[in-house]
Design a protein around this motif. Structure first.
Motif, PDB file in Angstrom:
ATOM      1  N   LEU A  82      43.900   9.438 -43.320  1.00 34.48           N
ATOM      2  CA  LEU A  82      44.428   8.995 -44.606  1.00 34.48           C
ATOM      3  C   LEU A  82      45.804   8.349 -44.497  1.00 34.48           C
ATOM      4  O   LEU A  82      46.190   7.562 -45.352  1.00 34.48           O
ATOM      5  CB  LEU A  82      44.486  10.176 -45.581  1.00 34.48           C
ATOM      6  CG  LEU A  82      43.133  10.770 -45.954  1.00 34.48           C
ATOM      7  CD1 LEU A  82      43.322  12.029 -46.784  1.00 34.48           C
ATOM      8  CD2 LEU A  82      42.280   9.762 -46.679  1.00 34.48           C
ATOM      9  N   ARG A  83      46.549   8.673 -43.461  1.00 32.70           N
ATOM     10  CA  ARG A  83      47.924   8.197 -43.317  1.00 32.70           C
ATOM     11  C   ARG A  83      48.002   6.702 -43.012  1.00 32.70           C
ATOM     12  O   ARG A  83      48.898   6.009 -43.489  1.00 32.70           O
ATOM     13  CB  ARG A  83      48.604   8.979 -42.205  1.00 32.70           C
ATOM     14  CG  ARG A  83      50.009   8.547 -41.940  1.00 32.70           C
ATOM     15  CD  ARG A  83      50.664   9.422 -40.898  1.00 32.70           C
ATOM     16  NE  ARG A  83      51.956   8.846 -40.556  1.00 32.70           N
ATOM     17  CZ  ARG A  83      52.397   8.709 -39.339  1.00 32.70           C
ATOM     18  NH1 ARG A  83      51.679   9.124 -38.326  1.00 32.70           N
ATOM     19  NH2 ARG A  83      53.580   8.180 -39.111  1.00 32.70           N
ATOM     20  N   TYR A  84      47.087   6.206 -42.212  1.00 31.31           N
ATOM     21  CA  TYR A  84      47.162   4.811 -41.760  1.00 31.31           C
ATOM     22  C   TYR A  84      46.361   3.889 -42.660  1.00 31.31           C
ATOM     23  O   TYR A  84      45.323   4.259 -43.184  1.00 31.31           O
ATOM     24  CB  TYR A  84      46.676   4.711 -40.306  1.00 31.31           C
ATOM     25  CG  TYR A  84      47.634   5.380 -39.363  1.00 31.31           C
ATOM     26  CD1 TYR A  84      48.718   4.689 -38.853  1.00 31.31           C
ATOM     27  CD2 TYR A  84      47.486   6.718 -39.014  1.00 31.31           C
ATOM     28  CE1 TYR A  84      49.627   5.310 -38.000  1.00 31.31           C
ATOM     29  CE2 TYR A  84      48.385   7.343 -38.173  1.00 31.31           C
ATOM     30  CZ  TYR A  84      49.452   6.631 -37.670  1.00 31.31           C
ATOM     31  OH  TYR A  84      50.359   7.248 -36.843  1.00 31.31           O
ATOM     32  N   LYS A  85      46.872   2.657 -42.819  1.00 26.58           N
ATOM     33  CA  LYS A  85      46.219   1.676 -43.692  1.00 26.58           C
ATOM     34  C   LYS A  85      44.878   1.234 -43.135  1.00 26.58           C
ATOM     35  O   LYS A  85      43.948   0.962 -43.882  1.00 26.58           O
ATOM     36  CB  LYS A  85      47.118   0.445 -43.870  1.00 26.58           C
ATOM     37  CG  LYS A  85      48.345   0.713 -44.669  1.00 26.58           C
ATOM     38  CD  LYS A  85      49.177  -0.548 -44.809  1.00 26.58           C
ATOM     39  CE  LYS A  85      50.458  -0.254 -45.563  1.00 26.58           C
ATOM     40  NZ  LYS A  85      51.293  -1.450 -45.675  1.00 26.58           N
ATOM     41  N   LYS A  86      44.777   1.128 -41.828  1.00 25.40           N
ATOM     42  CA  LYS A  86      43.558   0.648 -41.186  1.00 25.40           C
ATOM     43  C   LYS A  86      43.172   1.619 -40.077  1.00 25.40           C
ATOM     44  O   LYS A  86      44.031   2.118 -39.350  1.00 25.40           O
ATOM     45  CB  LYS A  86      43.825  -0.740 -40.609  1.00 25.40           C
ATOM     46  CG  LYS A  86      42.637  -1.590 -40.406  1.00 25.40           C
ATOM     47  CD  LYS A  86      42.027  -2.009 -41.706  1.00 25.40           C
ATOM     48  CE  LYS A  86      41.329  -3.328 -41.548  1.00 25.40           C
ATOM     49  NZ  LYS A  86      40.502  -3.674 -42.637  1.00 25.40           N
TER      50      LYS A  86
END
Length: 102
Positions: A82-86
């Motif tokens: 969930l933390r990273y955009k991709k």
């Protein structure tokens, strides 16, 4: 409960078009500058790479990049997803994830 949560997160990433699948993740040399350029050429800013087995050159070249994290498939957790955009996953890691969470 944990397994269902992970399956839900992975499904949501696909729906939001935040999950990409690539053939493999490699780095010719353990140079952070080269790997950073490779990530930039892919148009990625904040990215989580999930591999089936961590390559030493990939690990060494990515560890100093603040917005890039490389993990093996068995190491992923909900927070990282969930933390990273991709999220970019190798084909071999997809098979491991299906075994683990789906």
């Amino acid at each position: 409960m944990y397994r269902a949560g992970m399956a839900t997160i992975l499904s949501q990433l696909v729906r939001d078009e935040r999950l990409c699948v690539i053939e493999q993740l490699t780095a010719a040399t353990p140079k952070t500058k080269d790997f950073a350029e490779q990530v930039k050429n892919l148009g990625l800013e904040q990215v989580l790479f999930v591999t089936s087995q961590l390559d030493e050159n990939v690990y060494l070249s990515s560890r100093n990049l603040p917005n890039v994290l490389v993990l093996e498939a068995q190491q992923i957790d909900p927070y990282s997803l969930l933390r990273y955009k991709k999220v970019v996953v190798t084909k071999a890691a997809v098979a491991q994830l299906e075994e683990q969470w789906v």
